[in-house]
Scaffold this motif. Sequence first.
Motif, mmCIF file in Angstrom:
data_model
loop_
_atom_site.group_PDB
_atom_site.id
_atom_site.type_symbol
_atom_site.label_atom_id
_atom_site.label_comp_id
_atom_site.label_asym_id
_atom_site.label_seq_id
_atom_site.Cartn_x
_atom_site.Cartn_y
_atom_site.Cartn_z
ATOM 1 N N ALA A 156 54.113 38.198 37.846
ATOM 2 C CA ALA A 156 54.106 36.656 37.678
ATOM 3 C C ALA A 156 52.333 36.205 38.132
ATOM 4 C CB ALA A 156 55.173 36.021 38.351
ATOM 5 N N ALA A 157 52.367 36.133 39.310
ATOM 6 C CA ALA A 157 51.283 36.133 40.187
ATOM 7 C C ALA A 157 49.505 36.697 39.797
ATOM 8 C CB ALA A 157 51.284 36.753 41.367
ATOM 9 N N ARG A 158 49.840 37.473 39.167
ATOM 10 C CA ARG A 158 48.897 39.044 38.249
ATOM 11 C C ARG A 158 48.067 37.472 36.916
ATOM 12 N NH1 ARG A 158 44.578 40.872 37.532
ATOM 13 N NH2 ARG A 158 43.557 43.269 37.972
ATOM 14 N N LEU A 159 49.680 37.782 36.283
ATOM 15 C CA LEU A 159 48.862 36.531 35.103
ATOM 16 C C LEU A 159 49.178 35.449 34.949
ATOM 17 C CD1 LEU A 159 51.175 39.220 32.286
ATOM 18 C CD2 LEU A 159 49.673 39.292 33.427
ATOM 19 N N LYS A 160 48.880 34.886 35.879
ATOM 20 C CA LYS A 160 48.932 33.493 36.239
ATOM 21 C C LYS A 160 47.225 32.925 35.931
ATOM 22 C CE LYS A 160 50.091 29.410 39.312
ATOM 23 N NZ LYS A 160 49.944 29.074 40.787
ATOM 24 N N GLY A 161 47.900 32.119 35.150
ATOM 25 C CA GLY A 161 46.727 31.155 34.464
ATOM 26 C C GLY A 161 45.686 32.046 33.863
ATOM 27 N N ARG A 162 46.028 33.187 32.776
ATOM 28 C CA ARG A 162 45.034 34.298 32.611
ATOM 29 C C ARG A 162 45.268 33.453 30.895
ATOM 30 N NH1 ARG A 162 44.398 40.208 33.994
ATOM 31 N NH2 ARG A 162 43.379 40.033 31.542
ATOM 32 N N MET A 163 43.972 32.782 29.615
ATOM 33 C CA MET A 163 44.388 32.800 28.501
ATOM 34 C C MET A 163 44.174 33.812 28.067
ATOM 35 S SD MET A 163 45.261 29.538 28.915
ATOM 36 C CE MET A 163 46.074 30.070 30.000
ATOM 37 N N THR A 164 44.335 34.937 27.844
ATOM 38 C CA THR A 164 44.267 36.393 27.062
ATOM 39 C C THR A 164 45.440 36.311 27.095
ATOM 40 O OG1 THR A 164 44.622 37.564 29.060
ATOM 41 C CG2 THR A 164 41.987 37.265 27.829
ATOM 42 N N VAL A 166 49.245 38.213 26.231
ATOM 43 C CA VAL A 166 49.892 38.978 26.791
ATOM 44 C C VAL A 166 49.642 40.122 26.269
ATOM 45 C CG1 VAL A 166 52.298 38.412 25.782
ATOM 46 C CG2 VAL A 166 52.060 38.918 28.155
ATOM 47 N N LYS A 167 49.643 40.472 25.154
ATOM 48 C CA LYS A 167 49.818 42.054 24.416
ATOM 49 C C LYS A 167 48.266 42.735 25.500
ATOM 50 C CE LYS A 167 49.371 45.317 21.652
ATOM 51 N NZ LYS A 167 48.693 45.911 20.293
ATOM 52 N N SER A 168 47.360 41.665 25.703
ATOM 53 C CA SER A 168 46.268 42.521 26.082
ATOM 54 C C SER A 168 45.866 42.249 27.015
ATOM 55 C CB SER A 168 44.783 41.831 25.929
ATOM 56 O OG SER A 168 44.766 41.653 24.131
ATOM 57 N N ALA A 169 46.435 41.493 28.167
ATOM 58 C CA ALA A 169 46.680 41.507 29.684
ATOM 59 C C ALA A 169 47.545 42.578 29.891
ATOM 60 C CB ALA A 169 47.540 40.091 30.084
ATOM 61 N N LEU A 170 48.633 42.901 28.866
ATOM 62 C CA LEU A 170 49.531 44.093 29.116
ATOM 63 C C LEU A 170 48.999 45.528 29.348
ATOM 64 C CD1 LEU A 170 53.133 42.777 28.724
ATOM 65 C CD2 LEU A 170 51.953 43.198 30.411
#
Length: 283
Positions: A156-164, A166-170
């Motif tokens: 939750a903290a690592r992805l907070k605010g990321r606009m990419t 979710v698949k790319s983020a993971l």
Amino acid sequence: MPELPEVETVRRGLVPAMEGATITAAEVRRPDLRWPLPERMAERLTGQRVTRLGRRSKYLLADLASGETLIVHLGMSGRILISGAMPGAFHHSHAARDKHDHVVLEMSSGARITFNDARRFGAMDLWPTEAIETHWLLSSLGPEPLGNAFNEDYLAARLKGRMTPVKSALLDQRVVAGLGNIYVCEALFRAQVSPRRKAGNIAEKRLRALVPVIRDVLTDAIAAGGSSLRDYRQTSGELGYFQHTFRVYGREGAPCPTPGCPGTIARIVQSGRSTFFCPKCQR
């Protein structure tokens, strides 16, 4: 490219042959794979006992009594096969050497470990064990998805605010190590999260629910021996079988397997990779 379950399957297959055994002879048949091999690699491996066989992300790590660790990356077409007599395990006679057998290790266990890589996208290196996390291939990796450091609060903290998406983020190895295209597609489907949704716009409750789903997908894949797509084989030469239980990956045009969902599996391209999902039930 083999993902975490495939590499973990290979590691488990190698443990009986390598862990605690000594490399009685090492043959290095070319100077490079994807990158140059370490200097005096055969000399540095010969006579060394393998004290531990581990894994970090998609890399195999063989700790040696010398204080060095052999790092192995399978790349796109690399295979590690076991032959020879091994008490209590499968037995395969030594096959004739193949032109793509680039590194061969004779073990005191009676096994022969062969690294075969037709396209030479794999890699090997030797690095001080005590400083293994500083190696350039490992230094920026995120936590292991099956380890305690990868938890709901962390994600939750690592992805907070990321606009990419979710698949790319993971798929970002700095966020979580070892996840690849196949298993991210499968995990997002099980969690009913759209791969197109911005990572920072997912409700925290749904984001937290992704953690156990990711672990379940990886655990199921390891139990099935990984997914055999193109070149991947287990150390015994057998195929992995998780691809027979794919719910979305590679199933473009098939009915959604979610009970009661009228959707059809779609394919889009994200960051140059195919993404498979159900537009109806993944939101």
